[in-house]
Design a protein around this motif. Structure first.
Motif, PDB file in Angstrom:
ATOM      1  N   GLY B  82       0.774  -1.236   0.000  1.00 59.31           N
ATOM      2  CA  GLY B  82       0.000   0.000   0.000  1.00 59.31           C
ATOM      3  C   GLY B  82       0.803   1.282   0.000  1.00 59.31           C
ATOM      4  O   GLY B  82       2.018   1.260  -0.209  1.00 59.31           O
ATOM      5  N   PRO B  83       0.107   2.413   0.237  1.00 65.88           N
ATOM      6  CA  PRO B  83       0.734   3.728   0.022  1.00 65.88           C
ATOM      7  C   PRO B  83       1.801   4.130   1.041  1.00 65.88           C
ATOM      8  O   PRO B  83       2.633   4.982   0.729  1.00 65.88           O
ATOM      9  N   ASP B  84       1.800   3.580   2.232  1.00 70.20           N
ATOM     10  CA  ASP B  84       2.803   3.974   3.228  1.00 70.20           C
ATOM     11  C   ASP B  84       4.085   3.170   3.046  1.00 70.20           C
ATOM     12  O   ASP B  84       4.074   2.106   2.437  1.00 70.20           O
ATOM     13  N   THR B  85       5.194   3.684   3.586  1.00 63.82           N
ATOM     14  CA  THR B  85       6.462   2.939   3.489  1.00 63.82           C
ATOM     15  C   THR B  85       6.863   2.393   4.856  1.00 63.82           C
ATOM     16  O   THR B  85       6.443   2.903   5.892  1.00 63.82           O
ATOM     17  N   GLY B  86       7.690   1.362   4.828  1.00 62.12           N
ATOM     18  CA  GLY B  86       8.209   0.781   6.073  1.00 62.12           C
ATOM     19  C   GLY B  86       7.190  -0.006   6.868  1.00 62.12           C
ATOM     20  O   GLY B  86       7.369  -0.217   8.071  1.00 62.12           O
ATOM     21  N   ILE B  87       6.123  -0.452   6.205  1.00 67.54           N
ATOM     22  CA  ILE B  87       5.107  -1.239   6.924  1.00 67.54           C
ATOM     23  C   ILE B  87       4.660  -2.429   6.079  1.00 67.54           C
ATOM     24  O   ILE B  87       4.865  -2.458   4.881  1.00 67.54           O
ATOM     25  N   THR B  88       4.067  -3.391   6.781  1.00 64.61           N
ATOM     26  CA  THR B  88       3.415  -4.494   6.073  1.00 64.61           C
ATOM     27  C   THR B  88       1.937  -4.129   5.906  1.00 64.61           C
ATOM     28  O   THR B  88       1.479  -3.130   6.487  1.00 64.61           O
ATOM     29  N   THR B  89       1.203  -4.960   5.151  1.00 66.64           N
ATOM     30  CA  THR B  89      -0.208  -4.620   4.896  1.00 66.64           C
ATOM     31  C   THR B  89      -1.023  -4.593   6.183  1.00 66.64           C
ATOM     32  O   THR B  89      -1.925  -3.771   6.337  1.00 66.64           O
ATOM     33  N   CYS B  90      -0.678  -5.463   7.131  1.00 71.22           N
ATOM     34  CA  CYS B  90      -1.451  -5.494   8.381  1.00 71.22           C
ATOM     35  C   CYS B  90      -1.239  -4.217   9.200  1.00 71.22           C
ATOM     36  O   CYS B  90      -2.030  -3.916  10.095  1.00 71.22           O
ATOM     37  N   GLN B  91      -0.178  -3.471   8.896  1.00 70.42           N
ATOM     38  CA  GLN B  91       0.068  -2.216   9.622  1.00 70.42           C
ATOM     39  C   GLN B  91      -0.510  -1.006   8.885  1.00 70.42           C
ATOM     40  O   GLN B  91      -0.384   0.123   9.347  1.00 70.42           O
ATOM     41  N   LEU B  92      -1.103  -1.275   7.719  1.00 72.30           N
ATOM     42  CA  LEU B  92      -1.723  -0.200   6.938  1.00 72.30           C
ATOM     43  C   LEU B  92      -3.133   0.040   7.467  1.00 72.30           C
ATOM     44  O   LEU B  92      -3.876  -0.913   7.687  1.00 72.30           O
ATOM     45  N   HIS B  93      -3.473   1.303   7.685  1.00 72.14           N
ATOM     46  CA  HIS B  93      -4.806   1.619   8.217  1.00 72.14           C
ATOM     47  C   HIS B  93      -5.649   2.353   7.183  1.00 72.14           C
ATOM     48  O   HIS B  93      -5.128   2.986   6.272  1.00 72.14           O
ATOM     49  N   MET B  94      -6.944   2.274   7.387  1.00 73.99           N
ATOM     50  CA  MET B  94      -7.869   2.865   6.422  1.00 73.99           C
ATOM     51  C   MET B  94      -7.864   4.388   6.471  1.00 73.99           C
ATOM     52  O   MET B  94      -8.455   5.034   5.615  1.00 73.99           O
ATOM     53  N   ARG B  95      -7.171   4.960   7.472  1.00 75.83           N
ATOM     54  CA  ARG B  95      -7.052   6.424   7.503  1.00 75.83           C
ATOM     55  C   ARG B  95      -6.160   6.918   6.356  1.00 75.83           C
ATOM     56  O   ARG B  95      -6.107   8.113   6.093  1.00 75.83           O
ATOM     57  N   SER B  96      -5.465   5.990   5.700  1.00 77.09           N
ATOM     58  CA  SER B  96      -4.648   6.363   4.536  1.00 77.09           C
ATOM     59  C   SER B  96      -5.500   6.561   3.281  1.00 77.09           C
ATOM     60  O   SER B  96      -4.976   6.920   2.232  1.00 77.09           O
ATOM     61  N   PHE B  97      -6.803   6.297   3.395  1.00 78.65           N
ATOM     62  CA  PHE B  97      -7.687   6.417   2.232  1.00 78.65           C
ATOM     63  C   PHE B  97      -8.800   7.421   2.511  1.00 78.65           C
ATOM     64  O   PHE B  97      -9.093   7.725   3.661  1.00 78.65           O
ATOM     65  N   LYS B  98      -9.400   7.890   1.421  1.00 78.54           N
ATOM     66  CA  LYS B  98     -10.453   8.905   1.558  1.00 78.54           C
ATOM     67  C   LYS B  98     -11.814   8.333   1.166  1.00 78.54           C
ATOM     68  O   LYS B  98     -11.890   7.322   0.447  1.00 78.54           O
ATOM     69  N   ASP B  99     -12.828   9.008   1.632  1.00 75.94           N
ATOM     70  CA  ASP B  99     -14.198   8.613   1.286  1.00 75.94           C
ATOM     71  C   ASP B  99     -14.369   8.635  -0.237  1.00 75.94           C
ATOM     72  O   ASP B  99     -13.970   9.594  -0.890  1.00 75.94           O
ATOM     73  N   GLY B 100     -14.908   7.571  -0.790  1.00 77.61           N
ATOM     74  CA  GLY B 100     -15.143   7.517  -2.236  1.00 77.61           C
ATOM     75  C   GLY B 100     -13.974   6.967  -3.035  1.00 77.61           C
ATOM     76  O   GLY B 100     -14.086   6.821  -4.257  1.00 77.61           O
ATOM     77  N   ASP B 101     -12.878   6.665  -2.381  1.00 71.72           N
ATOM     78  CA  ASP B 101     -11.693   6.133  -3.086  1.00 71.72           C
ATOM     79  C   ASP B 101     -12.000   4.789  -3.748  1.00 71.72           C
ATOM     80  O   ASP B 101     -12.784   3.992  -3.237  1.00 71.72           O
ATOM     81  N   THR B 102     -11.322   4.561  -4.881  1.00 77.87           N
ATOM     82  CA  THR B 102     -11.333   3.225  -5.485  1.00 77.87           C
ATOM     83  C   THR B 102      -9.972   2.605  -5.204  1.00 77.87           C
ATOM     84  O   THR B 102      -8.945   3.193  -5.532  1.00 77.87           O
ATOM     85  N   ILE B 103      -9.976   1.457  -4.553  1.00 76.61           N
ATOM     86  CA  ILE B 103      -8.720   0.826  -4.131  1.00 76.61           C
ATOM     87  C   ILE B 103      -8.501  -0.469  -4.909  1.00 76.61           C
ATOM     88  O   ILE B 103      -9.356  -1.359  -4.904  1.00 76.61           O
ATOM     89  N   TYR B 104      -7.346  -0.555  -5.565  1.00 80.03           N
ATOM     90  CA  TYR B 104      -6.976  -1.775  -6.294  1.00 80.03           C
ATOM     91  C   TYR B 104      -6.234  -2.713  -5.345  1.00 80.03           C
ATOM     92  O   TYR B 104      -5.276  -2.290  -4.691  1.00 80.03           O
ATOM     93  N   VAL B 105      -6.664  -3.966  -5.295  1.00 80.64           N
ATOM     94  CA  VAL B 105      -5.994  -4.955  -4.445  1.00 80.64           C
ATOM     95  C   VAL B 105      -5.617  -6.154  -5.318  1.00 80.64           C
ATOM     96  O   VAL B 105      -6.491  -6.846  -5.847  1.00 80.64           O
ATOM     97  N   GLU B 106      -4.307  -6.377  -5.440  1.00 78.69           N
ATOM     98  CA  GLU B 106      -3.834  -7.466  -6.309  1.00 78.69           C
ATOM     99  C   GLU B 106      -2.827  -8.346  -5.563  1.00 78.69           C
ATOM    100  O   GLU B 106      -2.204  -7.898  -4.600  1.00 78.69           O
ATOM    101  N   PRO B 107      -2.662  -9.573  -6.030  1.00 73.03           N
ATOM    102  CA  PRO B 107      -1.640 -10.436  -5.414  1.00 73.03           C
ATOM    103  C   PRO B 107      -0.246 -10.040  -5.894  1.00 73.03           C
ATOM    104  O   PRO B 107      -0.117  -9.320  -6.884  1.00 73.03           O
ATOM    105  N   TRP B 108       0.815 -10.490  -5.226  1.00 71.34           N
ATOM    106  CA  TRP B 108       2.178 -10.318  -5.742  1.00 71.34           C
ATOM    107  C   TRP B 108       2.215 -10.912  -7.148  1.00 71.34           C
ATOM    108  O   TRP B 108       1.710 -12.014  -7.367  1.00 71.34           O
TER     109      TRP B 108
END
Lengths: 221, 253
Positions: B82-108
């Motif tokens: 995701g958009p932050d650096t130095g973290i894994t996905t489990c450390q990524l929070h939804m505060r990094s996204f905005k209302d109405g965002d379209t989020i792409y989620v893909e495998p490695w």
């Protein structure tokens, strides 16, 4: 472990790319140095060009090595590009490469292809006529012909523009290539930051020197 | 500290039934997602919604959910973890996204990391690289030497520890435009190469691990540095340079 498998390993390939690239970098420095003399003195430029054109060591030893270096660098670059594309058979639907790497580093194949196309034009302009003059026509030695030939080529604004555009792409190629080659040969230590600055300076100064030469002769006739 | 609020998002998620079938991006709408929730909790919420709709929930990897195990993967909005650096996905929070965002989620995406199902990939190629040499052979018959009996320069111990922080998540491969695994292998080679205990098998280790890496189908490193930026543990490119040196030295022996 067999030596053949070591030589075909990914690390051997990247070291080979790095060394051939560094060799070509050293040639660029020599080339731009000689060409820059054309701005200051037609005689010095003619003298240097004549030496490079008729010295047996340059002609029959260094020139073939240079040709091999150029061909090797391009062929290996294409081979690696194809292998790398095969390593990701399905592309991402959304990929934000600019978030973590420079355009120059991600598009070496594009800048490399432009430089390759430029080499074709450059050979058509200078190398083929030189071969024709010396070996096919068997014309007599004329130590004063180089400067007029150079100036004549930059008469056309289209050709001058193409040369300048190619040098910008060469700068982008060197911007990543110089420092990348250092990393590939294992040079990453406390001196690396200083060397990186040198690499970036080289990537700007050498192509800029070629651009200055092209523009100088275009507008000075 | 910002106050948590609820946002509505659109998701485009890779769905693939199994390793043999062809997958595609599917679109989902998810309302009332708390910005205080983690990204994985948001996926849990989406899965609950899918189950309630009698649809197949999305398969994704996760385990510790505190940035240690390296299981959670996910290429989110074009970036590994995701958009932050130095973290894994489990450390990524939804505060990094905005209302109405379209989020792409893909495998490695990597030939060496085939998709097993949806967002789950098979990273056993990393295990095979480790098995090829990522260890120190120790006689455990009771005659082992106390580790502290061997003095190790602080600088080397620190560099080794930093390399050993690699959790093998595969973000380096996922983010590399060439799908190269050199940051992972570089870290694993370095953590032993820097210690006297690891020097004994250093020559064979680097040759075998690089050979296995190449056999797995990873791409060639072109030093873009993307892996270093996206690595959740901050593994440095220095480790790739060290591996290159180790490999060159081993090749000449």
């Amino acid at each position: 472990m067999a030596k053949s498998s070591i030589l075909s390993s990914s690390i051997a390939k990247k070291v080979a790319m790095a060394l051939s690239g560094l060799f070509l970098v050293s040639f660029l420095l020599l080339h731009v140095s000689i060409n820059l003399t054309s701005i200051f003195s037609a005689d010095v430029f003619n003298e240097c060009s004549h030496f490079m054109g008729y010295n047996p060591l340059v002609q029959y030893v260094l020139q073939p090595i240079l040709a091999i270096g150029v061909v090797f660098h391009f062929v290996m670059g294409f081979v690696l590009e194809l292998q790398n594309r095969a390593a990701r058979p399905i592309a991402y639907a959304k990929n934000n490469g600019s978030a973590n790497s420079s355009w120059a580093s991600r598009n070496m194949i594009i800048s490399g292809l432009v430089v390759l196309a430029f080499l074709g034009l450059h050979f058509y302009d200078f190398w083929f006529p030189e071969i024709n003059y010396k070996f096919i026509q068997g014309m007599p030695i004329d130590e004063t012909r180089y400067f007029p030939e150079l100036v004549h080529k930059f008469h056309s604004p289209v050709r001058t523009g193409l040369y300048c555009l190619s040098f910008v792409l060469l700068a982008l190629h060197l911007w990543h290539g110089f420092n990348s080659s250092m990393q590939s040969v294992g040079f990453n230590n406390k001196f690396s930051r200083g060397l990186h600055k040198l690499g970036y300076a080289f990537a700007i100064v050498v192509p800029f020197g070629f651009i200055v030469i092209a523009l100088f002769h275009h507008f000075n006739q | 500290m910002s106050v948590a609020k609820n946002i509505n998002i659109n998701l485009k998620v890779w769905r693939q039934k199994n390793a043999k079938t062809k997958g595609s991006m599917e679109t989902y709408k998810l309302d009332n997602v708390s910005t205080a929730s983690s990204f994985l909790e948001m996926l849990d919420q989406l899965n609950e919604q899918l189950v309630n709709e009698r649809k197949e929930p999305i398969a994704f990897d996760h385990d510790c959910r505190e940035g240690i195990c390296g299981m959670c993967s996910l290429y989110i909005n074009g970036r590994a973890h995701g958009p932050d650096t130095g973290i894994t996905t489990c450390q990524l929070h939804m505060r990094s996204f905005k209302d109405g965002d379209t989020i792409y989620v893909e495998p490695w995406r990597s030939k060496a990391f085939p998709v097993i199902k949806d967002l789950v990939v098979d990273r056993s190629s990393f295990d095979r690289i480790q098995q090829a040499g990522g260890f120190v052979s120790v006689n455990t018959s009771g005659r082992t030497i106390d580790a502290n009996a061997t003095p190790i320069p602080k600088h080397d111990a620190d560099r080794s520890f930093e390399a050993a922080a690699c959790i093998g998540c595969g973000a380096c491969v996922a983010t590399c435009k060439n799908g190269s695994a050199m940051l992972f292998v570089g870290a694993k080679v370095s953590q032993y190469a820097l210690l006297p205990q690891g020097r004994v098998e250093a020559t064979q280790r680097v040759l075998n691990m690089v050979r296995q890496m190449d056999e797995e189908g990873f791409g060639n490193c072109t030093n873009t540095g993307a892996c270093e930026v996206e690595c959740p543990k901050g593994i440095s490119l220095e480790n790739i340079a060290r591996m290159n040196r180790e490999y060159l030295a081993a090749s000449m022996k």
